[in-house]
Design an enzyme around this catalytic site. Structure first.
Site, short mmCIF file in Angstrom:
data_model
loop_
_atom_site.label_atom_id
_atom_site.label_comp_id
_atom_site.label_asym_id
_atom_site.label_seq_id
_atom_site.Cartn_x
_atom_site.Cartn_y
_atom_site.Cartn_z
CG HIS A 126 47.97 45.06 -3.75
ND1 HIS A 126 46.81 45.20 -4.47
CD2 HIS A 126 47.74 44.04 -2.89
CE1 HIS A 126 45.92 44.32 -4.06
NE2 HIS A 126 46.46 43.59 -3.10
CG ASP A 203 48.89 50.70 -1.26
OD1 ASP A 203 48.29 50.57 -0.18
OD2 ASP A 203 48.94 49.79 -2.12
CD GLN A 206 49.84 44.49 4.03
OE1 GLN A 206 50.06 44.18 5.21
NE2 GLN A 206 48.96 43.83 3.29
CE LYS A 229 45.26 44.63 3.11
NZ LYS A 229 45.14 43.31 2.53
CB CYS A 369 47.33 41.42 -5.44
SG CYS A 369 45.75 40.62 -5.20
C1 PLP Z 1 49.86 46.95 -0.21
C2 PLP Z 1 48.40 46.76 -0.51
N1 PLP Z 1 47.78 47.65 -1.30
C3 PLP Z 1 46.48 47.54 -1.58
C4 PLP Z 1 45.71 46.52 -1.09
C5 PLP Z 1 44.26 46.45 -1.50
O1 PLP Z 1 43.44 46.55 -0.42
P1 PLP Z 1 41.87 46.28 -0.58
O2 PLP Z 1 41.75 45.03 -1.40
O3 PLP Z 1 41.42 46.08 0.82
O4 PLP Z 1 41.27 47.45 -1.24
C6 PLP Z 1 46.32 45.57 -0.26
C7 PLP Z 1 45.57 44.44 0.33
O5 PLP Z 1 45.22 43.45 -0.25
C8 PLP Z 1 47.69 45.69 0.02
O6 PLP Z 1 48.31 44.80 0.80
#
Ligand code: PLP
Lengths: 411, 153
Positions: A126, A203, A206, A229, A369
């Protein structure tokens, strides 16, 4: 709750937002990888906090402040046990996954990564697990290296040993991909990284939603995840880190709460985790996330992931019958979590999403993203349906019916 | 919110432009080029113009995206070819009016095929898609005006 007792229809009743019509049709919410809906149990805790206990934490002697502080710290205990962290002191409240990764890239990174060092991530990350490392590389003169992905959206780990060198300072990888649903073999990556002395960050945005996470078993050094989430509120997340690493790290932001003594020129820091929690935190959010953990624990991760897998298997089977529909990510169900990215003929994912929306079916369309993933597959965007504990076969049927409409317009 | 009709959005003419975009390709001898992207969805275009004096002599675009963004640019290029800067400016203004719900714009012949996009105004989240090409056009005209001014001093 045992797996036999798991009943998504009953669970749906816990989620007020699911009980509505959109454009005159009952809502089929299939955008869970972006954010989940919230159960009544969490919503009640939020309003109860604001109605009864609202006060700043760690700052007051009065009763409300005491109550708020107790609830805030109790929530920390809950998220710690959710990921089997050895202690709650190792769990830092953040704004979300993104901030947790930025915290490590900045506070740990600037002290430990220098010119000529290497940072290893993957193409499937991401943007929030790419850009903070790009910033760190630019500031330090380090090199950012990538683990590639194959045509089924799996990490190519064959050459992993050659990607890891004694210059590799940190490896940061997602346990589950948000754009492809791929479940990554994190333990294998941890072991290989250990061999060259690299730190490993996961990370877990998910992964924490769809699998039972045990940070001690994973063997990583940092684990980042967010609340929104997994039934919790937006604006709150957690960075878990090994105590000795957190203790040795410089602070991330400066302000109230994170200090011990402030002098004119210098200050000293509070103990972890407070050292990393400058300013008034998202108190209600943290307490709400604690309530989400309680809610999910009662149902049981095992039952939830079995249900999700069943819905996903059904969706994969139904979607693969649609002419012109291309599914991205691993073909074997064991390697994927409840996310299905797809394209359909020459209908742009945006158009697919608009058409489904008029049918009351909410999916995500875009690059998720993950522009490097889109580039790898040579598509500008995909449509993505993602499932959660309250998803049903009927949701999938509604999706398929909506896609008939897409075929009628674009076919 | 009242449910908008899909049929008003996906008119045949739009799908036809989406599949057979006009003036798509690289423009030789361009005088101005603008790259415009919509980060939300990844739609992007590169609009290339050859402006001589006060006239748009030629126009082409490159890019990818949804049916609405690509059809809109394609239709726009048809109207732009041979038009004056003022006419191009006016076209962008009238089209934007139409996207924001101005019904009178629909009757305007100067909009040509672009009138088929009127239904987009009923889909608020898609208006940005339809405006992508026009945003690029307005940037291009601004840039060109800057060049002229600089040249004049
Ligand atoms: C794999 C992953 N990493 C990071 C994020 C970033 O999360 P957040 O925008 O809640 O900080 C997300 C969610 O959008 C994600 O799916």
């Amino acid at each position: 709750m045992s797996i036999e007792d798991f009943d998504p229809i009953r669970i749906r009743k816990d989620f007020p937002a699911l009980d509505q019509t959109v454009h005159g049709k009952p809502l089929a919410y299939l955008d869970n990888a972006a954010t989940s809906q919230k159960p009544r149990a969490v919503l009640d805790v939020l309003s109860e906090y604001y109605e009864k206990d609202n006060a700043n934490v760690h700052r007051g002697i009065h009763e409300l402040s005491r109550r708020a502080t107790v609830a805030f710290e109790a929530a920390r205990e809950k998220v710690a046990s959710w990921i089997n962290a050895p202690s709650a002191a190792e769990c830092v409240w953040t704004r979300g996954t993104t901030e947790a990764i930025n915290l490590v890239a900045t506070a740990w990174g600037l002290d430990h990564v220098g010119k000529g060092d290497e940072i290893l991530i993957s193409v499937m990350e991401h943007h929030s697990n790419i850009v903070p490392w790009q910033l760190l590389a630019a500031r330090t003169g380090a090199t950012l290296k990538y683990i590639e992905i194959d045509d089924e959206g799996r990490l190519v780990l064959d050459g992993l040993e050659s990607l890891l060198t004694e210059r590799t300072k940190i490896v940061s990888i997602s346990d589950v991909s948000n754009s492809l649903g791929t479940i990554n073999p994190v333990k294998k990556i941890v072991d290989a990284s250990r061999a060259v002395g690299a730190i490993v960050m996961v990370d877990g945005a998910q992964g924490v939603v769809h699998t039972k996470v045990d940070v001690q078993d994973l063997g990583c050094d940092f684990y980042a995840f967010g609340g929104h989430k997994m039934c919790g509120p937006t604006g709150v997340g957690v960075l878990w880190g090994r105590l000795e690493l957190l203790e040795a790290m410089s602070p991330f932001q400066g302000g109230g709460e994170m200090i011990q003594i402030v002098g004119r020129d210098q200050s000293s820091w509070a103990a972890v985790p407070h050292k990393f929690e400058a300013g008034t935190p998202n108190i209600a959010g943290a307490i709400g996330l604690g309530a989400a953990v309680d809610y999910l624990s009662k149902i049981g991760t095992k039952a939830i992931s079995m249900h999700e897998n069943e819905i996903m298997a059904y969706a994969m089977e139904q979607l693969s019958l649609i002419p012109g529909l291309r599914i991205f990510g691993p073909s074997s169900l064991e390697d994927r979590s409840a996310v299905i990215s797809f394209t359909m003929g020459d209908a742009h994912p945006h158009d697919i999403s608009t058409i489904l929306d008029t049918e009351g079916v909410a999916i995500r369309a875009g690059h998720h993203c993950a522009q490097l993933v889109m580039k790898h597959f040579g598509v500008p965007a995909t449509a993505r349906a993602s499932f959660y504990l309250y998803s049903t076969r009927e949701d999938v049927d509604r999706l398929v019916k909506g896609l008939d409409q897409v075929a009628a317009i674009f076919g | 919110m009242e449910t908008p009709q899909l049929s008003s959005l996906y008119q045949q003419l739009i799908l036809e432009h989406y599949r057979n975009p006009r003036n798509k390709g690289e423009l030789e001898e361009k005088t101005v080029e603008i790259h415009m992207a919509n980060p939300v969805c990844g739609d992007e275009i590169r609009l290339q113009l050859r402006i001589e004096g006060n006239r748009i002599e030629d126009v082409k675009f490159l890019g990818s995206g949804c049916s609405i963004s690509q059809a809109s640019v394609s239709m726009m290029t048809i109207r732009l070819k041979g038009s004056s800067i003022d006419q191009a400016d006016e076209l962008a203004k009238r089209f934007t009016d139409m996207m924001h719900g101005d019904e009178s714009a629909v009757k305007e012949k100067s909009l040509g095929d672009l009138r088929a996009l009127q239904g987009v105004s009923k889909f608020p989240v898609r208006i940005k898609c339809a405006l992508l090409g026009f945003d690029a056009l307005q940037e291009a005209l601004k840039k060109e005006a800057g060049v002229v001014e600089e040249g004049a001093t």
